[in-house]
Motif scaffolding. Sequence first.
Motif, short mmCIF file in Angstrom:
data_model
loop_
_atom_site.label_atom_id
_atom_site.label_comp_id
_atom_site.label_asym_id
_atom_site.label_seq_id
_atom_site.Cartn_x
_atom_site.Cartn_y
_atom_site.Cartn_z
N TRP A 225 -23.61 36.19 12.45
CA TRP A 225 -22.56 36.70 11.55
C TRP A 225 -23.16 37.67 10.54
O TRP A 225 -24.23 37.42 9.98
N VAL A 226 -22.44 38.82 10.32
CA VAL A 226 -22.86 39.78 9.28
C VAL A 226 -21.68 39.90 8.29
O VAL A 226 -20.63 40.49 8.64
N GLU A 227 -21.87 39.35 7.14
CA GLU A 227 -20.77 39.28 6.14
C GLU A 227 -20.27 40.67 5.76
O GLU A 227 -19.07 40.90 5.64
N SER A 228 -21.20 41.61 5.63
CA SER A 228 -20.83 42.95 5.10
C SER A 228 -19.84 43.67 6.00
O SER A 228 -19.11 44.56 5.57
N VAL A 229 -19.79 43.32 7.27
CA VAL A 229 -18.79 43.95 8.16
C VAL A 229 -17.82 42.90 8.72
O VAL A 229 -16.91 43.24 9.48
N GLY A 230 -18.07 41.63 8.39
CA GLY A 230 -17.17 40.56 8.82
C GLY A 230 -17.07 40.41 10.32
O GLY A 230 -15.99 40.20 10.88
N ARG A 231 -18.22 40.52 10.99
CA ARG A 231 -18.22 40.39 12.46
C ARG A 231 -19.51 39.72 12.92
O ARG A 231 -20.50 39.67 12.18
N TYR A 232 -19.51 39.26 14.17
CA TYR A 232 -20.73 38.74 14.82
C TYR A 232 -21.33 39.85 15.69
O TYR A 232 -20.60 40.64 16.27
N TYR A 233 -22.66 39.85 15.78
CA TYR A 233 -23.30 40.74 16.78
C TYR A 233 -24.05 39.89 17.78
O TYR A 233 -24.44 38.75 17.49
N TYR A 234 -24.26 40.50 18.97
CA TYR A 234 -24.90 39.76 20.07
C TYR A 234 -26.39 40.08 20.15
O TYR A 234 -26.79 41.25 20.09
N GLY A 235 -27.20 39.02 20.32
CA GLY A 235 -28.65 39.18 20.54
C GLY A 235 -29.09 38.19 21.61
O GLY A 235 -29.21 37.00 21.32
N HIS A 236 -29.33 38.68 22.82
CA HIS A 236 -29.63 37.79 23.97
C HIS A 236 -30.89 36.96 23.70
O HIS A 236 -30.98 35.82 24.11
N PHE A 237 -31.81 37.57 22.93
CA PHE A 237 -33.07 36.88 22.65
C PHE A 237 -33.07 36.26 21.27
O PHE A 237 -33.91 35.42 20.96
N GLY A 238 -32.12 36.68 20.43
CA GLY A 238 -32.03 36.12 19.08
C GLY A 238 -31.59 37.18 18.08
O GLY A 238 -31.48 38.37 18.42
N SER A 239 -31.39 36.75 16.84
CA SER A 239 -30.85 37.66 15.81
C SER A 239 -31.82 38.80 15.50
O SER A 239 -31.42 39.86 15.04
N GLN A 240 -33.11 38.57 15.79
CA GLN A 240 -34.12 39.59 15.47
C GLN A 240 -34.08 40.77 16.45
O GLN A 240 -34.73 41.80 16.21
N GLN A 241 -33.34 40.60 17.55
CA GLN A 241 -33.30 41.65 18.58
C GLN A 241 -31.86 41.91 19.00
O GLN A 241 -31.42 41.46 20.06
N PRO A 242 -31.07 42.64 18.19
CA PRO A 242 -29.68 42.93 18.54
C PRO A 242 -29.58 43.77 19.81
O PRO A 242 -30.33 44.75 19.96
N GLU A 243 -28.68 43.38 20.68
CA GLU A 243 -28.46 44.08 21.94
C GLU A 243 -27.95 45.49 21.69
O GLU A 243 -27.06 45.70 20.84
#
Length: 550
Positions: free
Chosen positions: A156-174
């Motif tokens: 979750w990213v509060e500043s845009v109010g959405r989730y992003y996907y990271g197949h390997f984890g939050s440190q590596q956004p797809e």
Amino acid sequence: MTKPLQPWWKTATGYQIYPRSFCDSNGDGIGDLQGIIAKLDHLADLGIGFIWLSPVYASPMRDNGYDISDYRQIAPEFGTLEDFDALVAQAREKGIRIVMDLVVNHCSSDHDWFLKACQSRDCPEHEFFYWRDQRPDTNGPPDDQRACFGGSAWTWVESVGRYYYGHFGSQQPELNWHNPALRREVFNMMNWWLDKGIGGFRIDVIELIGKDLDNRIYAEGPDMHRFIAEMHAACFDGRDIMTVGETWSATPQTALLYCGKARKEVDMVFNFNHIEAAWDSDKGRFGTNLFDLCTHKRILADWQEALADDGWNSLYLSNHDLPRPVSHYGCDGPFRARSAKMLAMTMHLMKGTPFVYQGEEIGMTNANFTRLEQFRDIETLGQLEEQAALGVPQQAFIDGANTNGRDNARTPVQWDDTVHAGFTTGQPWIDVNTNYVDVNVANDRADKDGVFAFYQSLIALRDALDIITDGSFALLEADHPSVFAYERTLERQRLIVVGNFTNKETKLETLGPIIKDAKVVLSNLDWEGSPCERGINLAPYQAVAWLYDA
Ligand code: TEU
Ligand code: CA
């Protein structure tokens, strides 16, 4: 018949360098580009034709460079763009090309694109990533997909109010490959590197770029081949380069869709069928080693057959994500050197391009860490939390990580018996294997029967015998539980290769008569006596290759 002029990557042997652990030139405990330059003679002596260089781009190093924050900068701990250009030039003088690792399925969460994307939904970079709104019924993530390195794949990213996907984890956004603007940015960057004279790319998890998130199709998604073909047209077509895609899901049935010549996608793939066949079905890589030779050689043979007339095989047992072969398939005790040679010989003399992973050429072994603090790999440490939550005892997890964890391949290359194995004059970023006093390049290269000398002979044989590059492959003794045996054929010439995968003497009943007039072209033990009518006796981990005219 004049030999067809094969592209350089079909006759060459590759060597993978994980720069962080190869050689440190400035005493900060981290391998670097100048350290690689300092060891180019070692690689030239080995006889390799190209280096697969794991990522050296700018990165916060949460996944040791597979999380890129600037695709056109070299990570300061590895050096500068000038160091990189020097490496390319000096390697080329020694007949060695540099194939870069390309990680474009995802980038780092520190990449400018992502930082901008998190500030506004309206900037063009926002759509370089996969975003989803929270589920109305749960106010949670869109689904329960887990990330490879632990935790949810959705952040979750509060500043845009959405989730992003990271197949390997939050440190590596797809990266959103369905966005043509993103693809254009990636292709421009790839051509920038290719114009610097690199020899090609190893493309990280290429199978994931066509994912269909809403139908939860991650590997080999509906748009994958379309995107790879677009990459080929934009970057590869007409260049004298080699491209190899990492494809955990490819099978002999789908292989030609990636590397069939007419497909104009990639030249080869790294498939993992033979690797995952030894993994525990529910614990994945952290379970016990379930290696079975008949399964192993059947899978290798299926790939040889699938790519017999089109496409091209990669041949490997080891890379930066895998345990050391002598520990996993051979013997890291009394027969360490002999089993290392047997594993190499039975792999290299098949049809395809062999890849040697750093340290494999001297038979380096698994790390056998005893304390959790010794582990460095984000996947191991991430899975530790997941497995602890499932009630897996810590020691059981350490045993699993020592069997098949990625840190096994990432302990520093052991150059000599001085402190830290000559890898660094500083404090290494990861512990050096305690066996470095005996297992090191200096000791091994001083031995005319060492593992290095054997790899030199094996690579030289590839240059000397066309049958190795061009011959057909046929598996022999498919059901023999201890021996991997096969025959290569080129016109009237035959090459028979056998390897005993066990620490017991074993016998091959059927081959004696076939090879009674054959010449031994390579063996990891002196071959006593000639094959006899009653079959062939093989000593523990013995490997032999015979050549004859049928
Ligand atoms: O690995 C892809 C990958 O899927 C493996 O990490 C595998 O999923 C895992 O080890 C199974 O246990 C590539 C790189 O080779 C690896 O080093 C990176 O960590 C990963 O992609 C992300 O870039
Ligand atoms: Ca360094």
